[in-house]
Design a protein around this motif. Sequence first.
Motif, PDB file in Angstrom:
ATOM      1  N   HIS A  71     145.066  -1.064   0.167  1.00 38.08           N
ATOM      2  CA  HIS A  71     144.507   0.221  -0.262  1.00 38.08           C
ATOM      3  C   HIS A  71     143.241   0.066  -1.091  1.00 38.08           C
ATOM      4  O   HIS A  71     142.553   1.062  -1.364  1.00 38.08           O
ATOM      5  CB  HIS A  71     145.556   1.005  -1.058  1.00 38.08           C
ATOM      6  N   GLN A 112     142.077   3.133   5.438  1.00 37.76           N
ATOM      7  CA  GLN A 112     142.901   3.906   6.362  1.00 37.76           C
ATOM      8  C   GLN A 112     142.256   4.048   7.742  1.00 37.76           C
ATOM      9  O   GLN A 112     142.944   4.297   8.730  1.00 37.76           O
ATOM     10  CB  GLN A 112     143.207   5.276   5.763  1.00 37.76           C
ATOM     11  N   GLU A 161     151.146   4.730   4.185  1.00 38.95           N
ATOM     12  CA  GLU A 161     150.338   4.677   5.406  1.00 38.95           C
ATOM     13  C   GLU A 161     151.042   3.948   6.545  1.00 38.95           C
ATOM     14  O   GLU A 161     150.939   4.353   7.702  1.00 38.95           O
ATOM     15  CB  GLU A 161     149.000   3.981   5.105  1.00 38.95           C
TER      16      GLU A 161
END
Length: 225
Positions: A113, A119, A152
């Motif tokens: 992250h 992402q 995610e």
Amino acid sequence: MALQVYYGGTFDPVHCGHVAVARAVRDGLDAQVQLVPAADPPHKDATHADAIARARMLDLAVAGEPGLKVDRRELRREGPSYTVDTLRELRAELGPDTPIVWMVGGDSLLQLHRWHRWQELFQFAHVLAVARPGSHLDMATIAEQSPPVHAEVAARWRPPRDLSQAPAGGFAAFELPLQRPESSTELRRRIAAGEAWRDWVPAAVAEYIVRHGLYAVRDVTPASL
């Protein structure tokens, strides 16, 4: 269609553990594995050998290894070299249907992250986290240690071999069959200290390190190497 796996890193220097990981993933997933050396960062001391030397050592390490190659694309790119940009470029080259996988270590997964536009990686490729034997990369561990990453990847989880069934968007964990002792940090220390180190790298890589005086290699007798 065969998986196209990309294994990024500084490889400073490449060692037998790196090669073992690439072989294990190649054999376990029936994949082509490309080792992708990172470019020289803006800060001079961030790597210990320059990009040309690190890439050449990779060439020597995988010479004669079927299914293992070196991809120098990040060395040719000007400015910061982000993984998301590498994957966008690969997707444009390989087309919309080729299954592409980006390999990360288990420790790197928990910091995913913090990566630039992390992402978006899943738009272009799958992510495969390589776990050391005995370490845990199950959903509970990821949720405890890295909640943003868990949020995610939880819905993206699938068995490693299933990554070949789609071009991108999946996540899998791959456990190495054997524990590896090698570490680039410890390897550099051993080389500089004149301690035993040659059995940690392919023979051709050891010769290159000595010939070019990398990592402040000491001029010691072969028996002590």
